[in-house]
Design a protein around this motif. Structure first.
Motif, PDB file in Angstrom:
ATOM      1  N   SER A 194       0.826  -1.142  -0.008  1.00 56.75           N
ATOM      2  CA  SER A 194       0.010  -0.021   0.017  1.00 56.75           C
ATOM      3  C   SER A 194       0.737   1.144   0.114  1.00 56.75           C
ATOM      4  O   SER A 194       0.355   2.461  -0.053  1.00 56.75           O
ATOM      5  N   GLN A 195       2.145   1.171  -0.068  1.00 54.98           N
ATOM      6  CA  GLN A 195       3.062   2.239  -0.057  1.00 54.98           C
ATOM      7  C   GLN A 195       2.614   3.247  -1.242  1.00 54.98           C
ATOM      8  O   GLN A 195       2.525   2.767  -2.502  1.00 54.98           O
ATOM      9  N   SER A 196       2.601   4.438  -0.988  1.00 56.88           N
ATOM     10  CA  SER A 196       2.152   5.460  -2.230  1.00 56.88           C
ATOM     11  C   SER A 196       3.107   6.001  -2.862  1.00 56.88           C
ATOM     12  O   SER A 196       3.006   6.520  -4.143  1.00 56.88           O
ATOM     13  N   ASP A 197       4.524   6.004  -2.392  1.00 60.35           N
ATOM     14  CA  ASP A 197       5.671   6.458  -3.097  1.00 60.35           C
ATOM     15  C   ASP A 197       5.869   5.975  -4.221  1.00 60.35           C
ATOM     16  O   ASP A 197       6.297   4.584  -4.194  1.00 60.35           O
ATOM     17  N   SER A 198       5.975   6.619  -5.491  1.00 60.62           N
ATOM     18  CA  SER A 198       6.049   5.679  -6.760  1.00 60.62           C
ATOM     19  C   SER A 198       7.651   5.577  -7.006  1.00 60.62           C
ATOM     20  O   SER A 198       8.055   4.822  -8.011  1.00 60.62           O
ATOM     21  N   ASN A 199       8.400   6.186  -6.333  1.00 58.38           N
ATOM     22  CA  ASN A 199       9.974   6.413  -6.698  1.00 58.38           C
ATOM     23  C   ASN A 199      10.724   5.411  -5.576  1.00 58.38           C
ATOM     24  O   ASN A 199      11.980   5.542  -5.720  1.00 58.38           O
ATOM     25  N   SER A 200      10.042   4.797  -4.647  1.00 57.38           N
ATOM     26  CA  SER A 200      10.681   4.144  -3.553  1.00 57.38           C
ATOM     27  C   SER A 200       9.959   2.999  -3.140  1.00 57.38           C
ATOM     28  O   SER A 200       8.823   3.076  -3.113  1.00 57.38           O
TER      29      SER A 200
END
Length: 823
Positions: A632-638
């Motif tokens: 569910s992590q929202s950061d698309s770059n990490s």
């Protein structure tokens, strides 16, 4: 017709309506991309669910087939497989929908660019009225000030000269003010006309955008709804099958398949004893030492030895009566003496001439010699060379069809020297006998996999096995040392639990990982992932406590390596025909002393790290036995990962037991596939030109160094280019000089390092002219190899999170896999 809301609500005193409407149009493009990411994430979830259902179906098929309930598992298996198929069908539909949305995003970008050009005049009108309004306001203030000043001088009785001078200034201010009023009227008229047209245009664009988005959502909903209907049908079928599987049918099936017969035991009547027969049967029998079970001395058919033979047969696993009746009396058995040794039979030469086979005597006298004839047939001679060649061809054909799975990657040679072990691991295509391409046949049937393990590598025996099954691993909560990320979707990352698929154009397997220490072996991402161990670090030493003397209060040093492999195929001078696939692997190295810290501490600090720059990755394959992550992590770059410390400790302990003298242990953490942009992702661009005549063949190879493909541009080293040439080459001229191998009919260039500091910024040409005796030659495909230390193509990196650990070394490298060019 929709009410012209934009036309009526975007005016205002400062005339900012145009700016608001223009940026709103740009936000529409952002919404389209976010919808693409949402559908892609749903597709990933459905695919993972489908694969889990497939795995569950296989488990149902492996359940016990014993007992009355066994046939029901077939119903479960069939139903679960159909459910998995329903979800995979939804994945297929969502993938098609993603392509449609991406196409719409591209069309939307073009439409926005065109609209920007069309409304440029409106932007000028907006700027004009804003500028004119400011100038008008300023001129008005000056006009008022000059008029008041003139009036003040009159009232105060100033000299006529001062009054006249103030009057001139007042008249000039009046004229300026009037001129700006006229300019404002003109600008206002033009602005209103342009703004009215543009506001309606922006509303039309938004209407079309929302309609298109609703169509996409409708397709999405329809696909999901169809899947739910299919799932409902599968469930109803499952219910019907269970209802139709009655108790009687299960009982009947077991009785028919496992029944032992319908005949019940018959009656047995009392029989009087015959004393004479009983007395004869009770005579003792003499046996010689080491006698063979079942051998008879006489022809008494009531001998108990026949039961011994039957018992021996039964003990061997054969059912009663399987071997049939054995004629013990006439059996071809050797004679033994009193000590149990065989007596050599006397051979009658006459009998030997007349008979090719001797049978035992029918006499009851056991002292009569028994005759045996043994014939040994020698192995027939054959053509050893032909047989050996056929065997090798069959072996090549077999190996050519094998695709290495991720579980076989990264195995290292057991007898490596210290110099070899100090080097980080590279794709096996560079571990060549002569360190050049002449010892490699890139076009042979067994060279299809550029990552194939060389023939000198052997798997390490007794590799540590997985302490826990995948199903037994329950992700713990996030460690308290790391803040909770907001829930959301993972944009741009397709995290899956399947291994990477090999490229369609080759049999290449994913590249091996780069070990950070002198490793005995390295782990794989299979269900039985194992660890690698080594004696000394690869590069440098840890800036801290010795690996042997680590204490629990110290920050534990670990090292990381990223190894990537670029596969490319260039076709002619057309860059759109370039096929590229880039894969990578991440490896962590742990010092030996960390095992003691882990085992003596019941709750060691959770090792947590952030994988950075993941927006450039197409797929991520984490080690499911060791790593947890939050989808569910929202950061698309990490993306954050944390270790199952119990499993990690068990792995390292087993690796230590296997190689207690090692100083470091390497663990493959994850594999990934990099998003490629065609030829722009290749570090070295290639173009090949052939000119073939019956007597000569001219070859030109243009190459260009591409620093933009690398996260941190660095030199390409060990650059070699290999070109096969047929047609009977009798002479060769080349610039720069190359090596001709007449046995293999191949031309090899070895180039110095290529970088931006090279001549022509890394661009150049290779030329060769071949004289032929049997031309013309056929244009062939050339193979290229190179490598780079210190950089990657993806730019992916890792960052430790929380306390308790520190990063002592970060190693990066990439190299070529199958890197070829054709005309």
């Amino acid at each position: 017709m929709i009410t012209p809301y934009f036309l009526e609500n975007f005016w205002g005193e400062k005339n900012h309506g145009f700016d608001v409407l223009y940026h709103n149009m740009k936000h529409g493009q952002i919404s389209s991309k976010e919808l693409t990411d949402f559908i892609r994430e749903r597709s990933t979830i459905e695919e993972a669910y489908a694969r889990s259902m497939t795995k569950l179906a296989k488990s149902a098929g492996n359940f016990s087939q014993l007992g009355t309930f066994a046939p029901v598992w077939d119903v479960f298996k069939s139903s679960t497989e159909k459910l998995a198929s329903c979800h995979m069908e939804l994945v297929r539909k969502l993938q098609e929908l993603i392509k449609e949305v991406q196409k719409y995003v591209e069309e939307q970008a073009k439409a926005h660019k065109k609209t920007k050009e069309e409304v440029a005049s409106t932007l000028e009108a907006v700027q004009s009225i804003q500028t004119t309004s400011q100038a008008l306001q300023k001129s008005k203030e000056i006009y008022n000030a000059k008029t008041v000043e003139q009036e003040r001088l009159r009232k105060e009785g100033a000299t006529q000269r001062d009054v006249d001078k103030a009057g001139v200034k007042a008249r000039k201010a009046t004229e300026t003010y009037k001129s700006y009023v006229e300019k404002y009227a003109t600008a206002k008229s033009e602005f209103e006309q342009k703004m009215a047209e543009t506001a309606q245009k922006f509303q039309d664009i938004e209407e079309n955008h929302i309609l298109h988005m609703k169509e996409i959502i409708k397709s999405y909903s329809q696909s999901v709804d169809e899947t739910h209907v299919q799932i409902g049908e599968v469930h109803n079928e499952f219910v019907r099958n269970i209802e139709n599987t009655s108790v009687e049918s299960l009982i009947q099936k077991l009785a028919e398949s496992k029944g032992t017969g319908k005949e019940r035991p018959g009656p047995i009547e009392f029989e009087e004893c015959n004393a004479a027969i009983a007395t004869e049967g009770a005579k003792p029998r003499k046996r010689k030492p080491f006698g063979i079970p079942g051998r008879r001395k006489d022809k008494d058919t009531d001998s108990t030895e026949s039961t011994e033979v039957e018992a021996a047969n039964t003990a061997n696993g054969a059912p009663p009566g399987y071997y049939g009746a054995i004629d013990i009396q006439n059996a071809n058995l050797p004679q033994v003496d009193a000590e149990g040794f065989c007596i050599r039979p006397e051979v009658n030469e006459n009998d030997a001439k007349e008979n090719s086979f001797y049978s035992s005597s029918d006499s009851e006298d056991e002292d009569e010699p028994r005759k045996f004839h043994v014939e040994i047939k020698p192995v027939q001679p054959n053509n050893g060379t032909h047989q050996n060649r056929a065997t090798i061809d069959e072996l090549k054909a077999s190996i050519g069809n094998i695709i290495l799975s991720p579980s076989t990657l990264g195995q290292m040679r057991r007898n490596q020297s210290s110099d070899e072990l100090a080097k980080t691991r590279v794709p096996a295509s560079y571990e060549l006998t002569n360190n050049d391409l002449l010892s490699l046949d890139p076009f042979g049937p067994t060279a299809g996999s550029s990552f194939s393990v060389s023939s000198t590598t052997v798997p390490v025996p007794n590799r540590p096995t997985t302490p826990l099954t995948a199903g037994a691993l329950v992700p713990p909560p996030r460690p308290s040392s790391r803040p909770k990320l907001p829930t959301g979707k993972l944009t741009g990352i397709n995290e899956i639990v399947r291994p990477f698929s090999p490229p369609k154009t080759s049999n290449a397997s994913p590249p091996p990982a780069a070990p950070l220490a002198r490793a005995e072996s390295s782990s794989s991402l299979s269900s039985n992932a194992s660890l690698s161990a080594g004696n000394t670090p690869t590069v440098g030493t840890s800036r801290g406590p010795s690996p042997v003397t680590l204490a629990s209060q110290d920050a534990l040093p670990i090292a990381v390596a990223f190894t990537e492999s670029v596969n490319a195929y260039f076709k002619g001078a057309d860059p759109t025909k370039c096929i590229v696939k880039i894969t990578g692997e991440m490896t962590l190295s742990f010092p030996m002393g960390i095992i003691k810290v882990f085992t003596t501490n019941p709750s060691p600090a959770v090792l947590t790290f952030k994988l950075k720059n993941t927006s450039r990755l197409e797929q991520i394959l984490p080690n499911q036995q060791l790593l947890y992550s939050d989808p569910s992590q929202s950061d698309s770059n990490s993306k954050d990962f944390w270790f199952n410390m119990q499993a990690l400790t068990s792995y390292l302990r087993k690796a230590s037991d296997q190689n207690p003298s090692a100083s470091y242990y390497n663990v493959d953490i994850l594999k990934y596939q990099v998003l490629s942009d065609g030829i722009h992702s290749t570090p070295l661009n290639l173009t090949v030109y052939w000119k073939c005549t019956p007597s000569t063949s001219d070859l030109r190879i243009d190459y260009r160094y591409n620093p933009e493909s690398m996260a941190s541009p660095g030199p390409l080293t060990n650059v070699q280019i290999l070109v096969p040439v047929d047609g009977g080459v009798t002479g060769m001229q080349s610039l720069p000089s190359s090596i001709w191998n007449s046995e293999q009919n191949k031309c090899l260039w070895k180039l110095s390092d290529i970088s931006e500091k090279s001549e022509n910024e890394g661009a150049g040409s290779l030329r060769a002219k071949f004289e032929l005796s049997n031309g013309p030659s056929n244009p062939s495909t050339l193979a290229v190899q190179f490598m780079n230390d210190g950089s990657t193509l993806s730019g992916v990196d890792m960052e430790l999170q929380g306390a308790g650990y520190r990063l002592s070394l970060n190693k990066k490298r990439f190299a070529t896999g199958r890197y070829m060019a054709d005309c």
